[in-house]
Design a protein around this motif. Structure first.
Motif: not given
Length: 138
Positions: A67-71
Motif C-alpha cells: 500500500v502506497v500513498a500517491a498523488d
C-alpha cells in the motif's frame, strides 16, 4: 467364529485406490506445470475506485499487498496473478471504507498473486487490522 470363516470380510476399502489416484493427479499436475508460477511475471490488471473518505481499511486475505500513498484522488489497485492449476478466485471490491482484495486458487492449486494499492496522500490506512506505513514498506 470357526476355522473355516475368513478373519476379514471380502469387502475391500476403496480409500487406498482413491488416495493413489489423488496422489497421481497431484504429481502429474506438478510435473506438467513445473511449479513455475510467478505473479511478478504476470501481466498486471488495474482497477480504480472513486473515494472521498479520510480513512481506508484494506483486507488482503494474506495475499502479498503493498500500500502506497500517491498523488491521486481515487484508489488504484493493481493485481498480478499467475496460475497453473486450480479453480481461481479473484476479488477486488470497495464497500464503504473497506477495500476487500483477494486472489488465489482452490482444489489442486498452483498459483501466485500480489497487489499494489495506491491511495490518495493523507488517507489513514489499516491493512488487515493494523495501521499501515504508507512509505511503500507495507
Amino acid at each position: 467364529m470357526t476355522l473355516e470363516e475368513p478373519m476379514f470380510s471380502g469387502t475391500i476399502s476403496k480409500r487406498p485406490a482413491t488416495l493413489v489416484v489423488a496422489v497421481a493427479a497431484v504429481a502429474a499436475t506438478l510435473g506438467l506445470s513445473g511449479c513455475s508460477v510467478d505473479a511478478s511475471k504476470a501481466k498486471p490488471e488495474s482497477k480504480s475506485f472513486t473515494y472521498s473518505g479520510k480513512s481506508l481499511k484494506v483486507t488482503t486475505h494474506e495475499v502479498a499487498t503493498k500500500v502506497v500513498a500517491a498523488d491521486r484522488k481515487d484508489i488504484k489497485v493493481t493485481r498480478w496473478f499467475d496460475s497453473a492449476a486450480g479453480t481461481e478466485h479473484l476479488k477486488w471490491t470497495l464497500k464503504g471504507d473497506t477495500l476487500d482484495i483477494d486472489a488465489g486458487c482452490s482444489g489442486i492449486a498452483i498459483c501466485d498473486a500480489k497487489f499494489k494499492v495506491e491511495v490518495p496522500k493523507g488517507i489513514a490506512v489499516t491493512k488487515d487490522g493494523e495501521k499501515t506505513d504508507l512509505t511503500g514498506k507495507s
